[in-house]
Design a protein around this motif. Structure first.
Motif, PDB file in Angstrom:
ATOM      1  N   ALA A   1       0.832  -1.207   0.000  1.00 18.42           N
ATOM      2  CA  ALA A   1       0.000   0.000   0.000  1.00 18.42           C
ATOM      3  C   ALA A   1       0.869   1.261   0.000  1.00 18.42           C
ATOM      4  CB  ALA A   1      -0.941  -0.005   1.200  1.00 18.42           C
ATOM      5  N   ALA A   2       1.923   1.271   0.807  1.00 16.10           N
ATOM      6  CA  ALA A   2       2.805   2.446   0.889  1.00 16.10           C
ATOM      7  C   ALA A   2       3.485   2.706  -0.455  1.00 16.10           C
ATOM      8  CB  ALA A   2       3.848   2.246   1.989  1.00 16.10           C
ATOM      9  N   LEU A   3       4.029   1.662  -1.068  1.00 16.06           N
ATOM     10  CA  LEU A   3       4.700   1.841  -2.357  1.00 16.06           C
ATOM     11  C   LEU A   3       3.717   2.263  -3.442  1.00 16.06           C
ATOM     12  CD1 LEU A   3       7.772   1.369  -3.276  1.00 16.06           C
ATOM     13  CD2 LEU A   3       7.199   0.718  -0.953  1.00 16.06           C
ATOM     14  N   GLN A   4       2.530   1.696  -3.430  1.00 21.69           N
ATOM     15  CA  GLN A   4       1.526   2.111  -4.415  1.00 21.69           C
ATOM     16  C   GLN A   4       1.220   3.597  -4.270  1.00 21.69           C
ATOM     17  OE1 GLN A   4      -1.779  -0.521  -3.592  1.00 21.69           O
ATOM     18  NE2 GLN A   4      -1.238  -1.896  -5.291  1.00 21.69           N
ATOM     19  N   HIS A   5       1.049   4.040  -3.040  1.00 22.08           N
ATOM     20  CA  HIS A   5       0.721   5.444  -2.811  1.00 22.08           C
ATOM     21  C   HIS A   5       1.876   6.359  -3.232  1.00 22.08           C
ATOM     22  CE1 HIS A   5      -1.369   8.854  -1.203  1.00 22.08           C
ATOM     23  NE2 HIS A   5      -0.304   9.166  -0.488  1.00 22.08           N
ATOM     24  N   ILE A   6       3.102   5.994  -2.844  1.00 20.72           N
ATOM     25  CA  ILE A   6       4.266   6.793  -3.229  1.00 20.72           C
ATOM     26  C   ILE A   6       4.366   6.878  -4.748  1.00 20.72           C
ATOM     27  CG2 ILE A   6       6.798   6.824  -3.280  1.00 20.72           C
ATOM     28  CD1 ILE A   6       6.683   5.644  -0.392  1.00 20.72           C
TER      29      ILE A   6
ATOM     30  N   ASN B   1      12.775   0.076 -12.603  1.00 23.59           N
ATOM     31  CA  ASN B   1      11.925   0.521 -11.499  1.00 23.59           C
ATOM     32  C   ASN B   1      10.476   0.735 -11.925  1.00 23.59           C
ATOM     33  OD1 ASN B   1      14.842   1.597 -10.755  1.00 23.59           O
ATOM     34  ND2 ASN B   1      13.741   1.137  -8.872  1.00 23.59           N
ATOM     35  N   VAL B   2      10.260   1.360 -13.076  1.00 23.29           N
ATOM     36  CA  VAL B   2       8.884   1.620 -13.517  1.00 23.29           C
ATOM     37  C   VAL B   2       8.103   0.324 -13.732  1.00 23.29           C
ATOM     38  CG1 VAL B   2       7.461   2.580 -15.381  1.00 23.29           C
ATOM     39  CG2 VAL B   2       9.301   3.954 -14.371  1.00 23.29           C
ATOM     40  N   PRO B   3       8.660  -0.698 -14.398  1.00 23.07           N
ATOM     41  CA  PRO B   3       7.898  -1.949 -14.512  1.00 23.07           C
ATOM     42  C   PRO B   3       7.568  -2.587 -13.151  1.00 23.07           C
ATOM     43  CG  PRO B   3       9.636  -1.918 -16.146  1.00 23.07           C
ATOM     44  CD  PRO B   3       9.862  -0.728 -15.247  1.00 23.07           C
ATOM     45  N   LEU B   4       8.472  -2.458 -12.197  1.00 21.31           N
ATOM     46  CA  LEU B   4       8.179  -2.979 -10.849  1.00 21.31           C
ATOM     47  C   LEU B   4       7.080  -2.147 -10.193  1.00 21.31           C
ATOM     48  CD1 LEU B   4      11.844  -3.718  -9.759  1.00 21.31           C
ATOM     49  CD2 LEU B   4      10.068  -5.419 -10.249  1.00 21.31           C
ATOM     50  N   ASN B   5       7.122  -0.829 -10.392  1.00 22.08           N
ATOM     51  CA  ASN B   5       6.044   0.022  -9.887  1.00 22.08           C
ATOM     52  C   ASN B   5       4.716  -0.354 -10.540  1.00 22.08           C
ATOM     53  OD1 ASN B   5       7.971   1.423  -8.431  1.00 22.08           O
ATOM     54  ND2 ASN B   5       8.017   3.174  -9.812  1.00 22.08           N
ATOM     55  N   ASP B   6       4.747  -0.601 -11.841  1.00 20.51           N
ATOM     56  CA  ASP B   6       3.534  -1.004 -12.563  1.00 20.51           C
ATOM     57  C   ASP B   6       3.004  -2.338 -12.046  1.00 20.51           C
ATOM     58  OD1 ASP B   6       3.757   1.307 -14.086  1.00 20.51           O
ATOM     59  OD2 ASP B   6       4.563   0.272 -15.855  1.00 20.51           O
ATOM     60  N   ARG B   7       3.920  -3.238 -11.704  1.00 17.93           N
ATOM     61  CA  ARG B   7       3.513  -4.543 -11.147  1.00 17.93           C
ATOM     62  C   ARG B   7       2.786  -4.342  -9.823  1.00 17.93           C
ATOM     63  NH1 ARG B   7       1.254  -8.228  -9.658  1.00 17.93           N
ATOM     64  NH2 ARG B   7       2.056 -10.251  -9.041  1.00 17.93           N
ATOM     65  N   LEU B   8       3.297  -3.453  -8.997  1.00 14.41           N
ATOM     66  CA  LEU B   8       2.627  -3.151  -7.725  1.00 14.41           C
ATOM     67  C   LEU B   8       1.244  -2.564  -7.961  1.00 14.41           C
ATOM     68  CD1 LEU B   8       5.555  -1.586  -5.684  1.00 14.41           C
ATOM     69  CD2 LEU B   8       4.325  -3.692  -5.115  1.00 14.41           C
TER      70      LEU B   8
ATOM     71  N   ALA C   1       2.869 -11.223   0.476  1.00 18.94           N
ATOM     72  CA  ALA C   1       4.278 -11.547   0.709  1.00 18.94           C
ATOM     73  C   ALA C   1       4.967 -11.946  -0.592  1.00 18.94           C
ATOM     74  CB  ALA C   1       4.411 -12.656   1.744  1.00 18.94           C
ATOM     75  N   ALA C   2       4.274 -12.678  -1.443  1.00 18.02           N
ATOM     76  CA  ALA C   2       4.865 -13.085  -2.730  1.00 18.02           C
ATOM     77  C   ALA C   2       5.118 -11.866  -3.609  1.00 18.02           C
ATOM     78  CB  ALA C   2       3.953 -14.079  -3.438  1.00 18.02           C
ATOM     79  N   LEU C   3       4.184 -10.926  -3.628  1.00 16.50           N
ATOM     80  CA  LEU C   3       4.364  -9.707  -4.419  1.00 16.50           C
ATOM     81  C   LEU C   3       5.543  -8.904  -3.892  1.00 16.50           C
ATOM     82  CD1 LEU C   3       3.461  -7.740  -6.624  1.00 16.50           C
ATOM     83  CD2 LEU C   3       1.822  -6.784  -4.969  1.00 16.50           C
ATOM     84  N   ARG C   4       5.619  -8.769  -2.589  1.00 21.05           N
ATOM     85  CA  ARG C   4       6.729  -8.024  -1.997  1.00 21.05           C
ATOM     86  C   ARG C   4       8.064  -8.689  -2.327  1.00 21.05           C
ATOM     87  NH1 ARG C   4       7.157  -5.947   4.268  1.00 21.05           N
ATOM     88  NH2 ARG C   4       9.113  -4.808   4.022  1.00 21.05           N
ATOM     89  N   THR C   5       8.116 -10.008  -2.229  1.00 21.77           N
ATOM     90  CA  THR C   5       9.335 -10.747  -2.547  1.00 21.77           C
ATOM     91  C   THR C   5       9.737 -10.534  -4.002  1.00 21.77           C
ATOM     92  OG1 THR C   5       8.874 -12.409  -0.857  1.00 21.77           O
ATOM     93  CG2 THR C   5      10.365 -13.058  -2.647  1.00 21.77           C
TER      94      THR C   5
END
Length: 165
Positions: free
Chosen positions: A44-49, A106-113, A126-130
């Motif tokens: 949630a924090a990373l999505q918001h940032i 970084n952007v593709p990882l942000n998009d994944r989130l 947990a799997a997504l975070r990993t």
């Protein structure tokens, strides 16, 4: 031409500095600070940032680090004294490393989130975070280091112009 070159070089220096500060700040404070969060809260924090960082202030520094460096290189090619040019080119290349790394990693990882949707509804946060956390942090270190080195190269370019003395 000298004045335009100086303006471009200063703008490149400032925008590289802004990006170096932002990305290295993430490395030594934001991401370690978020590490204590549970998996859902971390997502949630990373999505918001990621949503709030796309704004004019960020984009000016992010795009400006490349655009102003490129302008300083082009303008530097027309100067009689080209002693700053190798350092300006180095700054451009390093800013490009940060820019390309951001866009490719970084952007593709942000998009994944973001694509994961509501963190409260995730079956396995947990799997997504990993999947995201370690590579995101690794590439953030790369881009922060690249911008920091770009800042140093551009500062040296400014020094070699003799205008900083």
């Amino acid at each position: 031409m000298d004045l335009l070159h100086l303006i471009a070089l200063l703008a490149a220096l400032l925008s590289a500095g802004l990006m170096a500060g932002l990305f290295t700040g993430y490395s030594y404070s934001v991401m370690p600070g978020l590490k204590i969060l549970d998996d859902r809260a971390w997502v949630a924090a990373l999505q918001h940032i990621n949503r709030v960082i796309i704004n004019g202030r960020f984009m000016t520094g992010f795009l400006g680090s490349v655009a102003f460096s490129l302008a300083a290189v082009v303008l530097g090619c027309f100067l009689d004294d080209r002693s700053a040019l190798p350092w300006t080119i180095a700054g451009l290349v390093l800013n490009l490393v940060s820019f390309i790394g951001t866009m490719a990693k970084n952007v593709p990882l942000n998009d994944r989130l973001e694509a994961a949707g509501d963190p409260a509804a995730l079956a396995d946060p947990a799997a997504l975070r990993t999947e995201v956390e370690e590579p995101w942090i690794k590439w953030n270190h790369v881009r922060g280091t690249a911008n920091l080195l770009a800042l140093a190269a551009l500062a040296w370019a400014l020094y070699t112009t003799g205008l900083a003395a």
